[in-house]
Scaffold this active site. Structure first.
Site, PDB file in Angstrom:
ATOM      1  CG  ASP A  26      -1.676   1.228   1.448  1.00  0.00           C
ATOM      2  OD1 ASP A  26      -2.389   1.629   0.506  1.00  0.00           O
ATOM      3  OD2 ASP A  26      -1.573   1.823   2.528  1.00  0.00           O
ATOM      4  CG  ASP A  58      -1.383   7.864   0.520  1.00  0.00           C
ATOM      5  OD1 ASP A  58      -0.595   8.815   0.601  1.00  0.00           O
ATOM      6  OD2 ASP A  58      -2.004   7.569  -0.526  1.00  0.00           O
ATOM      7  CG  ASP A 104      -2.066   2.213   6.531  1.00  0.00           C
ATOM      8  OD1 ASP A 104      -2.752   3.100   7.092  1.00  0.00           O
ATOM      9  OD2 ASP A 104      -2.081   2.031   5.305  1.00  0.00           O
TER      10      ASP A 104
END
Length: 212
Positions: free
Chosen positions: A9, A11, A166
């Site tokens: 991922d 961001d 995240d």
């Protein structure tokens, strides 16, 4: 090596941008007459622009969403242009994986022009064989489409991919794609129970997964 490719991922996983955008969104909302809403802002982590718009409009009746977005985009673009910080361990981990010629990809909910701009500004573009953005798939995270497309572009079986995420939405997406998932929480504690490993930072997660 236990995996044939690694998919990240963007961001909140590689780039320390989620907190910056969350703080910026809160500032803009307050200026527009809405009280601070950290719970609402945290609920936007990991999802795409359209889902975020819908949640904001539902939670804040009367919010001029287009005006808010225009203001936020202008302010955040200016802030990002001054530099984008990397999450802990990113530079070391990518250098190690690159040196081993392990194929790397991005699977992000950001749209194409935003994702590539952030990768260029952060100096990470050259590491990735492919970048799958929101524009590339029909369904956004938590659907598995972005991760599946990244694996397909790399020519790798999803079951042989390691994914770093995240957010809960991203973790669910990678899990449902059949990948081994390391979740490194950023703004929000993990809540799905679907990650194979929950780690304090990327390097710790990579060690647990056996790739460093």
């Amino acid at each position: 090596m236990p995996f044939d490719a690694v998919i990240f991922d963007l961001d909140g996983t590689l780039l320390d941008t989620e907190a910056m955008w969350g703080a910026g969104l809160e500032r803009v909302l307050v200026r527009m007459g809405h009280p601070p809403a950290p719970g609402l802002i945290h609920s936007l982590v990991g999802i795409d622009h359209e889902q975020s718009r819908q949640r904001l409009a539902a939670a804040l009746p009367g919010l001029d969403v287009p005006a808010m977005e225009a203001t936020l985009f202008a302010e955040m673009s200016a802030e990002e242009a001054r530099g984008i910080a990397l999450k802990a361990g990113v530079a070391e981990l990518l250098a190690q994986l690159w040196g081993r010629k392990l194929p790397l990809a991005i699977a992000t909910s950001s749209v194409r022009f935003r994702a590539h701009a952030k990768l260029e500004r952060s100096g990470l573009s050259s590491y990735f064989a492919t970048v799958v953005t929101r524009d590339c798939v029909t369904r956004a995270k938590p659907a598995p489409d972005a991760f599946l497309l990244a694996a397909r572009r790399l020519g790798v079986d999803p079951a042989r991919c390691l994914a770093f995420e995240d957010s809960d939405a991203g973790t669910r997406a990678a899990h449902d794609a059949g990948m081994y998932v390391v979740q490194v929480p950023d703004l929000v504690p993990p809540g799905t129970g679907l990650a194979n490993v929950v780690a304090a930072d990327l390097l710790a997660g990579a060690r647990s997964a056996g790739i460093v």
